[in-house]
Design a protein around this motif. Sequence first.
Motif, PDB file in Angstrom:
ATOM      1  N   THR A  42       0.814  -1.218   0.000  1.00  0.00           N
ATOM      2  CA  THR A  42       0.000   0.000   0.000  1.00  0.00           C
ATOM      3  C   THR A  42       0.848   1.268   0.000  1.00  0.00           C
ATOM      4  O   THR A  42       0.530   2.242  -0.693  1.00  0.00           O
ATOM      5  N   ALA A  43       1.917   1.274   0.787  1.00  0.00           N
ATOM      6  CA  ALA A  43       2.748   2.475   0.901  1.00  0.00           C
ATOM      7  C   ALA A  43       3.305   2.895  -0.455  1.00  0.00           C
ATOM      8  O   ALA A  43       3.232   4.069  -0.844  1.00  0.00           O
ATOM      9  N   THR A  44       3.855   1.925  -1.196  1.00  0.00           N
ATOM     10  CA  THR A  44       4.412   2.235  -2.516  1.00  0.00           C
ATOM     11  C   THR A  44       3.312   2.668  -3.479  1.00  0.00           C
ATOM     12  O   THR A  44       3.478   3.614  -4.255  1.00  0.00           O
ATOM     13  N   ALA A  45       2.179   1.976  -3.411  1.00  0.00           N
ATOM     14  CA  ALA A  45       1.062   2.320  -4.292  1.00  0.00           C
ATOM     15  C   ALA A  45       0.577   3.741  -4.024  1.00  0.00           C
ATOM     16  O   ALA A  45       0.304   4.510  -4.956  1.00  0.00           O
ATOM     17  N   MET A  46       0.491   4.113  -2.740  1.00  0.00           N
ATOM     18  CA  MET A  46       0.040   5.458  -2.394  1.00  0.00           C
ATOM     19  C   MET A  46       1.050   6.507  -2.838  1.00  0.00           C
ATOM     20  O   MET A  46       0.676   7.607  -3.255  1.00  0.00           O
ATOM     21  N   ASN A  47       2.330   6.179  -2.762  1.00  0.00           N
ATOM     22  CA  ASN A  47       3.356   7.112  -3.240  1.00  0.00           C
ATOM     23  C   ASN A  47       3.176   7.386  -4.731  1.00  0.00           C
ATOM     24  O   ASN A  47       3.298   8.521  -5.194  1.00  0.00           O
ATOM     25  N   HIS A  48       2.883   6.326  -5.481  1.00  0.00           N
ATOM     26  CA  HIS A  48       2.624   6.496  -6.917  1.00  0.00           C
ATOM     27  C   HIS A  48       1.368   7.345  -7.141  1.00  0.00           C
ATOM     28  O   HIS A  48       1.331   8.193  -8.041  1.00  0.00           O
ATOM     29  N   LEU A  49       0.353   7.109  -6.321  1.00  0.00           N
ATOM     30  CA  LEU A  49      -0.899   7.850  -6.475  1.00  0.00           C
ATOM     31  C   LEU A  49      -0.688   9.333  -6.179  1.00  0.00           C
ATOM     32  O   LEU A  49      -1.176  10.203  -6.909  1.00  0.00           O
ATOM     33  N   PHE A  50       0.069   9.633  -5.107  1.00  0.00           N
ATOM     34  CA  PHE A  50       0.361  11.031  -4.781  1.00  0.00           C
ATOM     35  C   PHE A  50       1.162  11.689  -5.903  1.00  0.00           C
ATOM     36  O   PHE A  50       0.935  12.850  -6.254  1.00  0.00           O
ATOM     37  N   ALA A  51       2.111  10.936  -6.453  1.00  0.00           N
ATOM     38  CA  ALA A  51       2.925  11.471  -7.546  1.00  0.00           C
ATOM     39  C   ALA A  51       2.048  11.771  -8.764  1.00  0.00           C
ATOM     40  O   ALA A  51       2.252  12.769  -9.466  1.00  0.00           O
ATOM     41  N   LEU A  52       1.075  10.914  -8.998  1.00  0.00           N
ATOM     42  CA  LEU A  52       0.158  11.122 -10.121  1.00  0.00           C
ATOM     43  C   LEU A  52      -0.684  12.377  -9.897  1.00  0.00           C
ATOM     44  O   LEU A  52      -0.882  13.181 -10.817  1.00  0.00           O
ATOM     45  N   ILE A  53      -1.157  12.561  -8.679  1.00  0.00           N
ATOM     46  CA  ILE A  53      -1.961  13.748  -8.371  1.00  0.00           C
ATOM     47  C   ILE A  53      -1.120  15.016  -8.523  1.00  0.00           C
ATOM     48  O   ILE A  53      -1.584  16.026  -9.054  1.00  0.00           O
ATOM     49  N   ARG A  54       0.132  14.958  -8.063  1.00  0.00           N
ATOM     50  CA  ARG A  54       1.017  16.121  -8.226  1.00  0.00           C
ATOM     51  C   ARG A  54       1.245  16.425  -9.704  1.00  0.00           C
ATOM     52  O   ARG A  54       1.289  17.586 -10.120  1.00  0.00           O
ATOM     53  N   LYS A  55       1.381  15.377 -10.501  1.00  0.00           N
ATOM     54  CA  LYS A  55       1.563  15.563 -11.943  1.00  0.00           C
ATOM     55  C   LYS A  55       0.320  16.195 -12.557  1.00  0.00           C
ATOM     56  O   LYS A  55       0.413  17.044 -13.455  1.00  0.00           O
ATOM     57  N   CYS A  56      -0.841  15.795 -12.061  1.00  0.00           N
ATOM     58  CA  CYS A  56      -2.093  16.386 -12.555  1.00  0.00           C
ATOM     59  C   CYS A  56      -2.134  17.880 -12.250  1.00  0.00           C
ATOM     60  O   CYS A  56      -2.525  18.691 -13.091  1.00  0.00           O
ATOM     61  N   ASN A  57      -1.736  18.252 -11.036  1.00  0.00           N
ATOM     62  CA  ASN A  57      -1.710  19.669 -10.669  1.00  0.00           C
ATOM     63  C   ASN A  57      -0.742  20.446 -11.557  1.00  0.00           C
ATOM     64  O   ASN A  57      -1.019  21.569 -11.982  1.00  0.00           O
ATOM     65  N   GLU A  58       0.400  19.832 -11.842  1.00  0.00           N
ATOM     66  CA  GLU A  58       1.390  20.466 -12.715  1.00  0.00           C
ATOM     67  C   GLU A  58       0.838  20.616 -14.132  1.00  0.00           C
ATOM     68  O   GLU A  58       1.001  21.654 -14.777  1.00  0.00           O
ATOM     69  N   TYR A  59       0.155  19.583 -14.587  1.00  0.00           N
ATOM     70  CA  TYR A  59      -0.424  19.584 -15.935  1.00  0.00           C
ATOM     71  C   TYR A  59      -1.505  20.652 -16.063  1.00  0.00           C
ATOM     72  O   TYR A  59      -1.691  21.257 -17.111  1.00  0.00           O
TER      73      TYR A  59
END
Length: 274
Positions: A42-59
């Motif tokens: 879960t920890a690694t999966a959530m890290n990926h999810l947070f990174a995806l959300i940050r990328k969305c904000n950047e986009y």
Amino acid sequence: MHSALNAPLKGSPLDAKDRDFLATLETRRKGIHSALCNNFDTATAMNHLFALIRKCNEYLSSTSSTLLLRSALYYIQKMLKVFGIEEKQVSSSSDNAPLLDTWCSFRTEVRKEAIKSKNTNILNLCDKVRDEDLPKIGVRVEDDGKTAWKLGNPEEIIAAIEEKKRVAREQALKKKQSKRADLVKKITNYKNWAANPNDLFKEYPKPENGIIPTIGLDGKPIGKKQGQKLEKLYKTAIKNNELYKAELAKDSEFLTKLEEQVHQLDKEIEEMKN
């Protein structure tokens, strides 16, 4: 689980920024999938999810594809379900704060872009998350200026949202009823203004000179003060008649169109009452 991202993209060609964003979506999706397959890391999966959300904000910081954003939003929602965020109430633990802060930030940016691009589908999805999904797990999101979230009892949150919707419906109904009343008054005025001003005093004895009566309906001479009132009334009638003629010159069917607007409002008001 990943159908939203795997669906073919339609619309205008993707530029370099769009392709980079799409590549990030795929990379993070694979990372999450791999983590979950690895003894449900879960920890690694959530890290990926947070990174995806940050990328969305950047986009979102520049012109972006609403279709890609919608794909990302659908995927993030699905993953939140996988992590149980829509199946049980969120606790008051500070462990949930980063997730909710990031999620609300992402939703806010998506909502801004949807408003800017007038994308009602994404706006409705944002409203659904706020009014249906998050309340079920005890999270209330407010869009009053700056988006903020609060934890609480799911039943109380849902009841408060329903009450807010009820008040909003009542206000919308009153607004339409007021608009209808204004239109009816406008139509009545124009119909009255259509009359020839010279016929305004046709029931009075005809004066020897001019239009303004000098003899009242009772057969007695009209005094100076009353005569001034009648003269003012006549000038107003002329002015209003000119307004009517001006509207008629612009559109000979303007009264019919105003009446059609009233009929349409009647239908909308009736639907809102049911």
